[in-house]
Enzyme design. Structure first.
Site, PDB file in Angstrom:
ATOM      1  CB  ALA A 102      35.969 -10.387   3.308  1.00 39.29           C
ATOM      2  CG  HIS A 103      40.356 -11.117   1.669  1.00 38.58           C
ATOM      3  ND1 HIS A 103      41.448 -10.020   1.927  1.00 38.58           N
ATOM      4  CD2 HIS A 103      39.683 -10.556   0.932  1.00 38.58           C
ATOM      5  CE1 HIS A 103      41.095  -9.241   1.180  1.00 38.58           C
ATOM      6  NE2 HIS A 103      40.005  -9.408   0.157  1.00 38.58           N
ATOM      7  CG  ASN A 104      44.013 -10.689   5.151  1.00 44.52           C
ATOM      8  OD1 ASN A 104      43.859 -10.879   3.984  1.00 44.52           O
ATOM      9  ND2 ASN A 104      44.961 -11.168   5.900  1.00 44.52           N
ATOM     10  CB  SER A 106      41.660  -5.538   5.385  1.00 45.43           C
ATOM     11  OG  SER A 106      42.614  -6.621   4.413  1.00 45.43           O
TER      12      SER A 106
END
Length: 341
Positions: A236-238, A256
């Site tokens: 997923a993102h980051n 994250s």
């Protein structure tokens, strides 16, 4: 393509014990090899059976000396066997071969020996290094950067501005740089959060088929050097995935999270967002991780727990129905005692 055993030894870095001029035509599994093949016996299971294989030569550990067979002794048999496979089955050499059916955008910069297949789409201002192979149906959006010796298999999508390092392999159907899953509720509906960051994939990474690696909300989702992912992995993102980490099939990592170096996330493991998985940690199959994991820690289960504790728990679970039955009987007997008291 024939190779003498001494030539193979030079390629993989090993010591021939037996006939160094023996000619080998290929590699084969232990039970299927013939006298013209070289095979692998790395584990005690196969070393005990070394007399049963028909292979002309066997790759074994350096300390193995209990055989009259011709062997190639090496420090790391599995790695040596992999190198032997590449010797007999080398990857095709890249060449300048851009299909007339490919779309090339404006301002694209290409290095030497570029191969681009039919129906591939290269967006504007893409920069491509040397010896890159782009297979049919690949979509590379604008402002993407590809390093040297990259291979992108059919139907991969790399979204805008993402950065791909050197010697990266991306298998079919993967999407690099799709939007992360981010929505803000106002009590009635969800509002999409724009994802303006990128995905950065460093050198010597191999991404399996049908992966989804989402772009960052801001900054970057970062797959560091030497990472290997299996098929059907979601990052997923980051998220940051540290160097030489393995992500096995159907792993899911929420936004994250930070995964350390040399970690292993086994099949179907799920990592909650904003957690840290330490260097050299191991997360067992189907584990659900809701807390950070320390360096070197081995966890299993859902929710996760130390692996040794999880093994004890698994032994207890099958006996729970019988224990419940006994507990119910004890409760009935206790109730009678209380009533007669």
């Amino acid at each position: 393509m024939k190779q003498t055993l001494s030539e193979i030894a030079r390629h993989v870095g090993g010591e021939v014990r037996g006939n160094p001029e023996m000619e080998i035509i290929g590699v084969a599994p232990f039970d299927q090899a013939t006298e013209a093949h070289i095979t692998l016996a790395a584990s005690p299971k196969f070393l005990k059976r070394i007399g049963e294989t028909r292979a002309g030569a066997v790759i074994v550990p350096l300390d193995f000396r209990e055989s009259s067979r011709t062997v190639l002794a090496v420090a790391n048999p599995a790695v040596a066997f992999a190198k032997a496979v590449t010797l007999f089955y080398p990857a095709p050499e890249p060449k300048d071969d851009i299909s007339p059916g490919a779309h090339i955008g404006e301002g694209v910069q290409m290095g030497l020996q570029i191969s681009i297949g039919p129906s591939a789409v290269i967006g504007d201002r893409v920069r491509i290094g040397d010896r890159v192979r782009v297979h049919p149906g690949v979509v590379i959006e604008s402002d993407v950067t590809l390093g040297d010796d990259v291979e992108i298999y059919p139907n991969v999508t790399i979204r805008s501005r993402c950065r791909i390092g050197n010697r990266v392999v991306i298998h079919p159907g993967t999407v690099i740089g799709g939007d992360g899953f981010g929505f803000s509720p106002d009590g009635k509906r969800y509002h999409k959060i724009p994802h303006t960051g990128i995905v950065q994939i460093d050198d010597d990474v191999e991404i399996g088929a049908l992966n989804a690696i989402d772009r960052a909300t801001f900054g970057k989702t970062w797959i560091q050097r030497g990472v290997k992912t299996d098929n059907l992995v979601h990052v997923a993102h980051n998220v940051t995935v540290g160097e030489d980490t393995l992500l096995v099939a159907q792993v899911g990592i929420a936004g994250s999270a930070v995964i350390g170096k040399h970690a292993i996330l086994a099949g179907q493991a799920g990592i909650a967002g904003h957690l840290t998985i330490g260097d050299n940690a191991v997360v067992g199959p189907q584990a659900g991780v809701g807390r950070s994991v320390s360096d070197g820690e081995v966890v299993s289960g859902s929710p996760e727990m130390p692996h040794k504790l999880w093994l004890r728990v698994q032994r207890i679970i099958p006996g729970l129905p019988e224990w419940k039955k006994k507990l119910s009987e004890l409760e009935k007997r206790l109730k009678k005692v209380e009533e007669n008291g």
